[in-house]
Design a protein around this motif. Structure first.
Motif, PDB file in Angstrom:
ATOM      1  N   ARG A 192       9.260  15.687   4.554  1.00  0.00           N
ATOM      2  CA  ARG A 192       8.315  14.583   4.633  1.00  0.00           C
ATOM      3  C   ARG A 192       6.878  14.976   4.308  1.00  0.00           C
ATOM      4  O   ARG A 192       6.111  14.165   3.820  1.00  0.00           O
ATOM      5  CB  ARG A 192       8.319  14.015   6.043  1.00  0.00           C
ATOM      6  N   ALA A 193       6.512  16.229   4.585  1.00  0.00           N
ATOM      7  CA  ALA A 193       5.139  16.660   4.323  1.00  0.00           C
ATOM      8  C   ALA A 193       4.762  16.436   2.859  1.00  0.00           C
ATOM      9  O   ALA A 193       3.595  16.259   2.544  1.00  0.00           O
ATOM     10  CB  ALA A 193       4.975  18.134   4.682  1.00  0.00           C
ATOM     11  N   LEU A 194       5.773  16.425   1.962  1.00  0.00           N
ATOM     12  CA  LEU A 194       5.470  16.171   0.547  1.00  0.00           C
ATOM     13  C   LEU A 194       6.166  14.911   0.017  1.00  0.00           C
ATOM     14  O   LEU A 194       6.488  14.828  -1.171  1.00  0.00           O
ATOM     15  CB  LEU A 194       5.804  17.393  -0.310  1.00  0.00           C
ATOM     16  N   LEU A 195       6.411  13.949   0.892  1.00  0.00           N
ATOM     17  CA  LEU A 195       6.943  12.656   0.432  1.00  0.00           C
ATOM     18  C   LEU A 195       5.903  11.568   0.716  1.00  0.00           C
ATOM     19  O   LEU A 195       5.221  11.625   1.751  1.00  0.00           O
ATOM     20  CB  LEU A 195       8.264  12.321   1.144  1.00  0.00           C
ATOM     21  N   PRO A 196       5.750  10.609  -0.193  1.00  0.00           N
ATOM     22  CA  PRO A 196       4.676   9.615  -0.048  1.00  0.00           C
ATOM     23  C   PRO A 196       4.981   8.522   0.984  1.00  0.00           C
ATOM     24  O   PRO A 196       5.077   7.339   0.643  1.00  0.00           O
ATOM     25  CB  PRO A 196       4.556   9.031  -1.463  1.00  0.00           C
ATOM     26  N   PHE A 197       5.134   8.928   2.239  1.00  0.00           N
ATOM     27  CA  PHE A 197       5.418   7.967   3.303  1.00  0.00           C
ATOM     28  C   PHE A 197       4.652   8.336   4.556  1.00  0.00           C
ATOM     29  O   PHE A 197       4.482   9.520   4.867  1.00  0.00           O
ATOM     30  CB  PHE A 197       6.925   7.939   3.629  1.00  0.00           C
ATOM     31  N   ASP A 198       4.226   7.301   5.287  1.00  0.00           N
ATOM     32  CA  ASP A 198       3.595   7.559   6.581  1.00  0.00           C
ATOM     33  C   ASP A 198       4.669   7.997   7.577  1.00  0.00           C
ATOM     34  O   ASP A 198       5.856   7.692   7.407  1.00  0.00           O
ATOM     35  CB  ASP A 198       2.884   6.285   7.068  1.00  0.00           C
ATOM     36  N   LYS A 214       0.838  -1.209   0.000  1.00  0.00           N
ATOM     37  CA  LYS A 214       0.000   0.000   0.000  1.00  0.00           C
ATOM     38  C   LYS A 214       0.870   1.256   0.000  1.00  0.00           C
ATOM     39  O   LYS A 214       1.929   1.295   0.641  1.00  0.00           O
ATOM     40  CB  LYS A 214      -0.856   0.032   1.283  1.00  0.00           C
ATOM     41  N   ILE A 215       0.423   2.266  -0.707  1.00  0.00           N
ATOM     42  CA  ILE A 215       1.121   3.549  -0.680  1.00  0.00           C
ATOM     43  C   ILE A 215       0.619   4.329   0.544  1.00  0.00           C
ATOM     44  O   ILE A 215      -0.466   4.041   1.064  1.00  0.00           O
ATOM     45  CB  ILE A 215       0.878   4.311  -2.001  1.00  0.00           C
ATOM     46  N   ALA A 216       1.387   5.299   0.974  1.00  0.00           N
ATOM     47  CA  ALA A 216       1.026   6.060   2.178  1.00  0.00           C
ATOM     48  C   ALA A 216      -0.357   6.686   2.040  1.00  0.00           C
ATOM     49  O   ALA A 216      -0.813   6.981   0.931  1.00  0.00           O
ATOM     50  CB  ALA A 216       2.061   7.151   2.421  1.00  0.00           C
ATOM     51  N   ALA A 217      -0.977   6.927   3.176  1.00  0.00           N
ATOM     52  CA  ALA A 217      -2.310   7.544   3.194  1.00  0.00           C
ATOM     53  C   ALA A 217      -2.284   8.880   2.459  1.00  0.00           C
ATOM     54  O   ALA A 217      -1.357   9.671   2.627  1.00  0.00           O
ATOM     55  CB  ALA A 217      -2.749   7.764   4.637  1.00  0.00           C
TER      56      ALA A 217
END
Ligand SMILES: *Cc1c(COP(=O)(O)O)cnc(C)c1O
Ligand SMILES: [Zn+2]
Length: 415
Positions: free
Chosen positions: A60-66, A2-5
């Protein structure tokens, strides 16, 4: 996986949307390139900037990770933006800045993307990272594999491979595998094999997570210019991932309400390897591969650019352009940048300066121009001739005194 929320991967060709990574990181419907898309609303400047975090992970605010994902990082990014005060007159660009990506952990911007794609692969439990590359991608991937404690495998063509290019990969402990054929054969063989193999993850340019890391160059430039967007971003273009990524970074700054302005993207290719320039000036969105790409700038010696489509979109959307330069112009620009500004880059990274020699004087007088110096000059030493026999030789102290006295008033060597 799954990709981050709040994030999906979207095919740039057919629009298919994925909520987990398809095999091989390409569209499982049409094999098109994928792009990470954030669904969330606006961000404030302080949501993105001034945050703690290793390397580019402060964005991180704009990286696809939880939030709980632990990055595989070597503290990449945070590279200097140097005001090129000494050469700006020569180039006719008053407000010229060089983003020195050669200061990254393995000496090129590839590290920004690799920290993200390797972190993603580790989440998926991958045991072997693999790529087809004889250059900076292999160096970067090998270092991050070492850091993550997994194997690295590099696929190279069986023909002549400059040994110097593989020094870093070897040092970081990668396994090198030769394929009987050309570089393009090696790459297509790898892409054809990899998606069906469990435990392996491909780190070549089609991996959309690499671009997510590389887009942070845009965030840093904006930050280093005192939270302002430059008028032009000039960079060398090979597989065209980086121009696509940096454009995406600026577009996100605007889409999420942090900025209003966008820069114009200026790509630079070598004369002997310019498939994107040809398509752009023809006004076509079909890129015709160059069969035997040829240039001293090995990092952009690419005939079939993997992210060509994304690059053409970036050029058109930003009202930008692609220029071409000769090897002689690249070599002269490389010497100019090192001898006048103290910034030593590999040949590909000098292509933007070479392009400014041509067009600098024609830009608006106060334009803010950022050249991306993509890789460190120490990576490409064979292209610099050292004539040690031609340097002065002294026999004793009085000879040295004599020589040094003359040195104070004149140059002993060719400038
Ligand atoms: C990879 C690389 C490039 C080309 O970047 P693309 O994303 O392939 O267009 C340019 N310069 C250096 C030093 C590189 O390593
Ligand atoms: Zn598709």
């Amino acid at each position: 996986m799954k990709i981050a929320a709040g994030w999906t991967l979207r095919c740039i060709d057919c629009g298919a949307v994925f909520e987990s990574d398809p095999p091989g990181y390409t569209c499982s419907r049409c094999s098109g390139l994928l792009e990470a898309v954030r669904e969330g609303g606006a961000l404030s400047r302080t949501d993105l900037f001034g945050k703690p975090g290793e390397g580019i992970w402060r964005f991180r605010a704009l990286l696809p990770f939880d939030a709980d994902v632990r990055p595989v990082s070597l503290d990449e990014g945070r590279t200097p933006l140097i005001r090129a005060v000494n050469i700006s007159k020569t180039l006719g660009v008053r407000n010229l800045h060089v983003k020195n990506e050669g200061q990254n952990p393995t000496g090129s911007f590839k590290d920004r993307g690799m920290t993200v794609s390797v972190t993603r692969a580790m989440q998926a439990g991958v045991r072997v990272l693999i790529c087809a590359s004889t250059g900076n991608t292999s160096a970067s991937m090998s270092a991050y594999a070492a850091r993550a404690g997994v194997r690295a495998a590099i696929i190279v063509p069986s023909g002549k491979v400059a040994a110097g290019k593989m020094v870093q990969a070897t040092a970081y402990g990668a396994t090198i595998i030769r394929v009987d054929g050309s570089f393009d054969d090696a790459l297509s063989m790898l892409l054809g094999t990899i998606s069906g193999l469990p435990g392996f993850s491909g780190m070549n340019s089609v991996n959309p997570y690499r671009l997510e890391g590389q887009k942070t160059t845009a965030f840093e430039v904006y930050e280093q210019l005192g939270f302002s967007v430059p008028d032009y971003v000039v960079l060398p273009v090979g597989n065209a991932g980086n121009i696509s990524a940096i454009w995406k970074g600026f577009k996100e700054l605007r889409a999420f309400g942090i900025t209003e302005k966008l820069p114009r993207m200026v790509g630079v290719q070598a004369d002997g390897a310019s498939p994107i320039a040809s398509a752009f000036w023809r006004g076509s969105d079909v890129i015709t591969p160059v069969q035997n790409p040829n240039t001293i700038a090995s990092a952009i010696r690419i005939g079939r650019p993997a992210s060509g489509k994304k690059a053409l979109a970036a050029l058109n959307e930003s009202n930008g352009m692609v220029l071409t330069v000769t090897d002689e112009e690249i070599t002269a620009a490389r010497r100019l940048l090192s001898s006048k500004e103290g910034i030593f880059v590999e040949p590909a990274s000098a292509a933007p300066i070479a392009a400014l020699v041509e067009i600098g004087a024609r830009l608006e007088k106060d334009a803010v121009v950022v050249c991306v110096a993509t890789g460190n000059g120490l990576k490409d030493q064979e292209t610099i001739e050292i004539n040690i026999d031609g340097t002065p030789l002294v026999a004793d102290r009085s000879g040295l005194t004599d020589l040094l006295e003359r040195l104070a008033t004149q140059s002993l060597v060719r400038a």
